[in-house]
Design an enzyme around this catalytic site. Structure first.
Site, mmCIF file in Angstrom:
data_model
loop_
_atom_site.group_PDB
_atom_site.id
_atom_site.type_symbol
_atom_site.label_atom_id
_atom_site.label_comp_id
_atom_site.label_asym_id
_atom_site.label_seq_id
_atom_site.Cartn_x
_atom_site.Cartn_y
_atom_site.Cartn_z
ATOM 1 N N ASP A 240 -31.101 -3.588 -18.359
ATOM 2 C CA ASP A 240 -31.743 -4.892 -18.238
ATOM 3 C C ASP A 240 -31.341 -5.539 -16.913
ATOM 4 O OD1 ASP A 240 -33.317 -6.946 -18.955
ATOM 5 O OD2 ASP A 240 -31.996 -7.751 -20.502
ATOM 6 N N ASP B 279 -8.543 0.220 2.583
ATOM 7 C CA ASP B 279 -8.657 -0.971 3.438
ATOM 8 C C ASP B 279 -8.224 -0.677 4.868
ATOM 9 O OD1 ASP B 279 -9.510 -2.367 1.292
ATOM 10 O OD2 ASP B 279 -7.618 -3.392 0.894
ATOM 11 N N CYS C 71 -16.084 -43.006 -15.825
ATOM 12 C CA CYS C 71 -16.536 -42.715 -17.191
ATOM 13 C C CYS C 71 -15.482 -41.875 -17.918
ATOM 14 C CB CYS C 71 -17.854 -41.952 -17.133
ATOM 15 S SG CYS C 71 -18.343 -41.285 -18.723
ATOM 16 N N GLU D 255 -33.254 7.843 -22.238
ATOM 17 C CA GLU D 255 -32.319 7.106 -21.367
ATOM 18 C C GLU D 255 -32.164 5.682 -21.863
ATOM 19 O OE1 GLU D 255 -34.157 7.102 -17.526
ATOM 20 O OE2 GLU D 255 -34.223 9.281 -17.421
ATOM 21 N N CYS E 290 -24.523 -39.508 -15.582
ATOM 22 C CA CYS E 290 -23.836 -40.781 -15.711
ATOM 23 C C CYS E 290 -23.260 -41.070 -14.325
ATOM 24 C CB CYS E 290 -22.714 -40.668 -16.742
ATOM 25 S SG CYS E 290 -21.575 -42.057 -16.630
ATOM 26 N N LYS F 97 -38.287 -0.901 -27.359
ATOM 27 C CA LYS F 97 -37.604 -2.176 -27.180
ATOM 28 C C LYS F 97 -36.891 -2.553 -28.464
ATOM 29 C CE LYS F 97 -38.484 -4.864 -23.967
ATOM 30 N NZ LYS F 97 -39.471 -5.255 -23.008
ATOM 31 N N TYR G 260 -32.955 6.353 -11.963
ATOM 32 C CA TYR G 260 -33.586 7.093 -13.054
ATOM 33 C C TYR G 260 -34.913 7.743 -12.685
ATOM 34 C CZ TYR G 260 -35.566 2.378 -13.322
ATOM 35 O OH TYR G 260 -36.131 1.177 -13.005
ATOM 36 N N GLU H 75 -32.289 0.779 -11.308
ATOM 37 C CA GLU H 75 -32.151 -0.586 -11.810
ATOM 38 C C GLU H 75 -30.835 -1.169 -11.318
ATOM 39 O OE1 GLU H 75 -34.746 -1.428 -13.715
ATOM 40 O OE2 GLU H 75 -34.129 -3.174 -14.905
ATOM 41 N N CYS I 287 -19.696 -43.968 -21.924
ATOM 42 C CA CYS I 287 -19.276 -45.240 -21.339
ATOM 43 C C CYS I 287 -20.364 -46.293 -21.334
ATOM 44 C CB CYS I 287 -18.762 -45.029 -19.916
ATOM 45 S SG CYS I 287 -20.089 -44.689 -18.738
ATOM 46 N N LEU J 241 -43.740 0.267 -17.959
ATOM 47 C CA LEU J 241 -43.772 1.145 -19.121
ATOM 48 C C LEU J 241 -44.496 0.491 -20.273
ATOM 49 C CD1 LEU J 241 -40.035 2.276 -19.123
ATOM 50 C CD2 LEU J 241 -42.004 3.751 -18.705
ATOM 51 N N LYS K 170 -32.385 1.763 -21.448
ATOM 52 C CA LYS K 170 -33.245 0.890 -20.640
ATOM 53 C C LYS K 170 -32.388 -0.288 -20.168
ATOM 54 C CE LYS K 170 -37.801 -1.240 -20.562
ATOM 55 N NZ LYS K 170 -37.417 -2.518 -19.985
ATOM 56 N N CYS L 52 -25.137 -43.701 -20.965
ATOM 57 C CA CYS L 52 -24.148 -42.635 -21.150
ATOM 58 C C CYS L 52 -23.499 -42.748 -22.523
ATOM 59 C CB CYS L 52 -23.098 -42.733 -20.042
ATOM 60 S SG CYS L 52 -21.677 -41.675 -20.354
ATOM 61 N N GLU M 22 -4.977 2.125 1.271
ATOM 62 C CA GLU M 22 -5.350 3.184 2.230
ATOM 63 C C GLU M 22 -6.821 3.028 2.633
ATOM 64 O OE1 GLU M 22 -3.065 7.282 1.395
ATOM 65 O OE2 GLU M 22 -3.724 6.276 -0.421
ATOM 66 N N ARG N 238 -39.599 -4.254 -6.992
ATOM 67 C CA ARG N 238 -40.831 -3.682 -7.524
ATOM 68 C C ARG N 238 -42.028 -4.541 -7.145
ATOM 69 N NH1 ARG N 238 -43.811 -4.480 -12.113
ATOM 70 N NH2 ARG N 238 -44.997 -2.651 -12.702
HETATM 71 S S1 IVH Z 1 -38.686 4.424 -15.894
HETATM 72 C C1 IVH Z 1 -42.918 5.053 -14.826
HETATM 73 N N1 IVH Z 1 -36.233 4.299 -16.824
HETATM 74 O O1 IVH Z 1 -37.952 -0.964 -17.237
HETATM 75 C C2 IVH Z 1 -41.528 4.852 -15.250
HETATM 76 N N2 IVH Z 1 -37.336 2.253 -16.311
HETATM 77 O O2 IVH Z 1 -40.553 -1.754 -18.400
HETATM 78 C C3 IVH Z 1 -40.991 3.563 -14.774
HETATM 79 N N3 IVH Z 1 -35.987 0.261 -16.667
HETATM 80 O O3 IVH Z 1 -39.687 -1.565 -14.258
HETATM 81 C C4 IVH Z 1 -39.686 3.177 -15.158
HETATM 82 N N4 IVH Z 1 -34.172 1.297 -17.360
HETATM 83 O O4 IVH Z 1 -37.146 -1.964 -14.322
HETATM 84 C C5 IVH Z 1 -37.302 3.610 -16.394
HETATM 85 N N5 IVH Z 1 -34.046 4.332 -17.623
HETATM 86 C C6 IVH Z 1 -35.103 3.645 -17.194
HETATM 87 C C7 IVH Z 1 -35.109 2.243 -17.108
HETATM 88 C C8 IVH Z 1 -36.250 1.578 -16.657
HETATM 89 C C9 IVH Z 1 -34.720 0.123 -17.087
HETATM 90 C C10 IVH Z 1 -36.891 -0.872 -16.327
HETATM 91 C C11 IVH Z 1 -37.540 -0.778 -14.979
HETATM 92 C C12 IVH Z 1 -39.001 -0.816 -15.212
HETATM 93 C C13 IVH Z 1 -39.094 -1.441 -16.560
HETATM 94 C C14 IVH Z 1 -40.360 -1.022 -17.257
#
Ligand code: IVH
Length: 671
Positions: free
Chosen positions: A117, A37, A433, A113, A428, A315, A227, A175, A413, A83, A115, A410, A35, A136
């Site tokens: 990646d 589509d 081979c 929250e 190679c 971290k 965020y 992110e 071979c 951060l 973080k 290689c 639907e 950024r």
């Molecule tokens: S807050 C001033 N919240 O982490 C606050 N950052 O090391 C700025 N990131 O550049 C960021 N999850 O790419 C915030 N829940 C989260 C995040 C987050 C991932 C990343 C973001 C930022 C980097 C800072």
């Protein structure tokens, strides 16, 4: 009339944006994919017929298409801070102590929250419409990736106003990331196509977003969580928690694992819980972020030159282990690339799995990291998925460690290896081979290719040893007795293998193209080529211009296809495959073909350039559709070629969707 069209376009756009939100943000769709589509196609054809109603935030723009030669720059209205990091509980307690001292509060309310990646982005919405997106960059200036971000499905193009009024200007931070399974699938496809792999999901997300061709971005399964807020006009919100709520109301995807806590102890506890559970998430995180909830307190705390004083990133300690690198083995891939791999003794436990080896990619990495055979090495899981050797533990050296040198010949071979200009890889060059043949055979029989059940490495090794196969076509000339004579093969398993080889003859042109292992031709390109040319002979005869005219086929793939097709040996293989009765036309495949056009009725009108009428008809029928000769209320699509007849007018009068030849090809090529 024109006004009706405008109204309908507007309605479709709003409905599609709503259903997109239900599907991608709420994960709770209320209509079926077909639907959706159908509505999208209706909108596409109205927009094609009425280009005056073009809008950059139409849902049709999510498929990408813009190609640029470089990115513009964007100066951020409010800089994007990074951060400060904490690597231990103690550092979190220190952060809290500073916040309490500066604020005079005895206990602070925090939001914790995940973080994520991925890649930080800034998203500007003016009058509720997505107007600009940027990376950024250095925090002050980023790159303009607006067109790429439009293709990220969960990103709202128009904000929702039901629950809360939308301010005239907001700049939202979030992110963009790639879920783990999408990352693994992407790398599998790239491996099949002979392309370089991404080291981790973060690189894959960044690489996908910073594509000059936005169609490539659109094809990658990117996701986003937001965020934070940068610049804003007329926003009256007093806490971060409330801000997250508002972002959700406006239609953004906010991570569900946010937590409001009183005091640092609860925040620390939440961090430690996720440290244990992170593997269970379908996307990569590298820690948590603790933020002061009260926005007026945030303002009072302010920022240092680099980062705010009101937030800190916890971290995770990298999942690392030490073990001995016993040996570096060099393997030869299908395309001849030599890959060094570290073998560990003993194997180590890392992020939930036993790791006994890690790919070292190339000689440069080994030299730069100073990795030697016999070293005690640190092993880490990059982006939590792929094991990687970080480097040696120099204190543990005994002096007996050996420097690694890439073999000059290689290992399979003996041919002298070559390094192509501009590449780090050694290859190679010998097309016969045995190691390359072995990998080619494995690839040929793999699931996405000819799908030959039972054709595993052990069988392939024996078939090669006895010189029963010298190229992929030989598989189709094997006799049951040949196979039955192999070690651990009885008459029954031989018969089964013969049957699966036989069954593979009908996979169709697209799968055959994947199986042949033409560089850069993965599933998507193979489908596009197959559904454009329809049979191998036409593809082999295609000129460069004809190849480039296929949607999704660019310079790199066109060159690679032509290089492959002019090669005498490849022509001979294709000839023998044909002799063996391999279907070299487009056909329904049991795995992914068929069914997509089930019960759809087509009418063809005008002259098509890429198909004969019979080919177009059989392509539709292979996918479950049917072709009729006259347009009626039950017609789903009219495919209009050159100089279409009255059928086109009738279709337009009845409001039936009209496809150009190109759109028709795209419809056929869709999964
Ligand atoms: S807050 C001033 N919240 O982490 C606050 N950052 O090391 C700025 N990131 O550049 C960021 N999850 O790419 C915030 N829940 C989260 C995040 C987050 C991932 C990343 C973001 C930022 C980097 C800072």
């Amino acid at each position: 009339m024109a006004n009706d069209v405008a109204v309908r376009i507007d309605e479709l756009r709003r409905q599609l944006e709503y259903h997109n939100w239900r599907y991608y943000v709420l994960d709770d769709p209320v209509i079926t994919d077909s639907e959706y589509d159908r509505m999208l196609r209706e909108l596409q054809s109205l927009e094609t017929a009425h280009p005056e109603y073009y809008s950059p935030d139409s849902p049709t723009q999510r498929v990408g298409g813009a190609v640029r030669s470089e990115f513009g720059t964007v100066v951020h209205r409010v800089p994007l801070f990074s951060l400060a990091n904490a690597f231990s509980t103690d550092e979190l307690l220190n952060f809290d102590r500073r916040v309490r001292e500066l604020s005079g509060q005895s206990q602070v309310e925090y939001v914790v929250e995940l973080k994520l990646d991925g890649l930080a982005v800034s998203l500007t919405y003016e009058q509720g419409r997505f107007s600009q997106g940027a990376t950024r960059g250095d925090g002050t200036t980023g790159e303009d990736i607006t067109a790429n971000l439009r293709t990220v499905r969960p990103l709202p193009l128009v904000l929702r106003e039901e629950a809360r009024t939308v301010p005239p200007l907001i700049e939202v931070r979030g992110e963009v990331f790639m879920p783990k399974d999408a990352f693994l699938q992407l790398n599998t496809r790239r491996e099949e196509a002979g392309e370089a792999l991404f080291a981790n999901p973060r690189n894959a997300a960044a690489g996908s977003l910073r594509q000059l061709n936005t169609k490539v971005t659109a094809s990658r399964a990117l996701d986003i969580f937001v965020y934070g807020l940068g610049a804003a006009e007329e926003v009256t919100i007093s806490s971060h928690w409330e801000l997250l709520r508002a972002l959700k109301d406006w239609g953004f995807k906010v991570n569900p694992h946010i937590k409001l806590v009183q005091g640092i102890d609860a925040a620390v506890e939440y961090c430690l819980t996720w440290q244990e559970q992170r593997q269970e998430l379908p996307y990569p995180i590298d820690g948590l972020v603790i933020k002061v909830n009260d926005l007026s307190l945030q303002r009072a705390l302010g920022a240092t030159a680099k980062s705010p004083r009101w937030a800190i990133a916890y971290k995770f300690p990298a999942e690392q282990a030490e073990t001995t690198l016993k040996e570096i083995v060099v393997t030869v891939g299908r395309t001849g690339v030599l890959t060094p791999t570290a073998i560990f003794d003993p194997p180590v436990q890392l992020a939930g799995t036993t790791v006994s080896r890690a790919v070292l990619h190339n000689e440069d990495i080994i030299r730069v990291r100073d990795i030697r055979v016999g070293d005690v090495v640190k092993v880490e899981k990059a982006g939590d998925i792929i094991p990687e050797v970080i480097g040696p533990v120099p204190e543990q050296r005994t002096g007996r460690e050996q420097l690694f040198v890439m073999p000059k010949s290689c290992p399979a071979c003996g041919a002298q290896v070559v390094k192509l200009p501009g590449e780090v890889a050694f290859r190679c060059p010998n097309v016969s081979c045995p190691a390359r043949l072995r990998e080619s055979l494995l690839h040929f029989g793999s699931r996405g290719a000819m799908d030959i059940d039972g054709l595993g490495p052990a069988i392939i090794d024996q078939l090669m040893e006895r010189e029963l196969v010298r190229d992929v076509a030989d598989l189709y000339f094997l006799q049951a007795e040949d196979i039955a004579s192999l070690t651990r093969m009885g008459a029954k398993s031989a018969a089964n293998l013969i049957a699966s080889i036989e069954a593979s003859k009908n996979r169709g042109l697209d799968r055959l193209l994947v199986a042949l292992g033409i560089r850069y031709v993965g599933v998507t390109a193979a489908k596009a080529l197959a559904f454009h040319f329809f049979d191998m002979e036409r593809l082999m005869a295609a000129t460069r211009e004809e190849l480039l005219a296929v949607p999704g086929i660019g310079d790199k793939i066109a060159t690679s296809v032509q290089d492959f097709m002019v090669e005498e040996r490849n022509q001979a293989t294709i000839r023998r495959l044909k002799e063996a009765g391999i279907n070299m036309t487009v056909t329904k495949s049991p795995v992914n073909g068929g069914g997509k056009l089930t019960d759809k009725t087509f009418v063809l009108t005008g002259k098509l350039t890429g198909f004969t009428r019979a080919q177009a008809r059989s392509a539709i029928e292979e996918k479950g559709g049917k072709v009729t000769s006259s347009v009626s209320g039950s017609t789903d699509y009219v495919v209009a070629g050159e100089s279409p007849g009255s059928k086109l007018q009738r279709a337009e009068a009845l409001g039936i969707q009209v496809l150009t030849e190109r759109e028709f090809e795209q419809l056929l090529a869709m999964e």
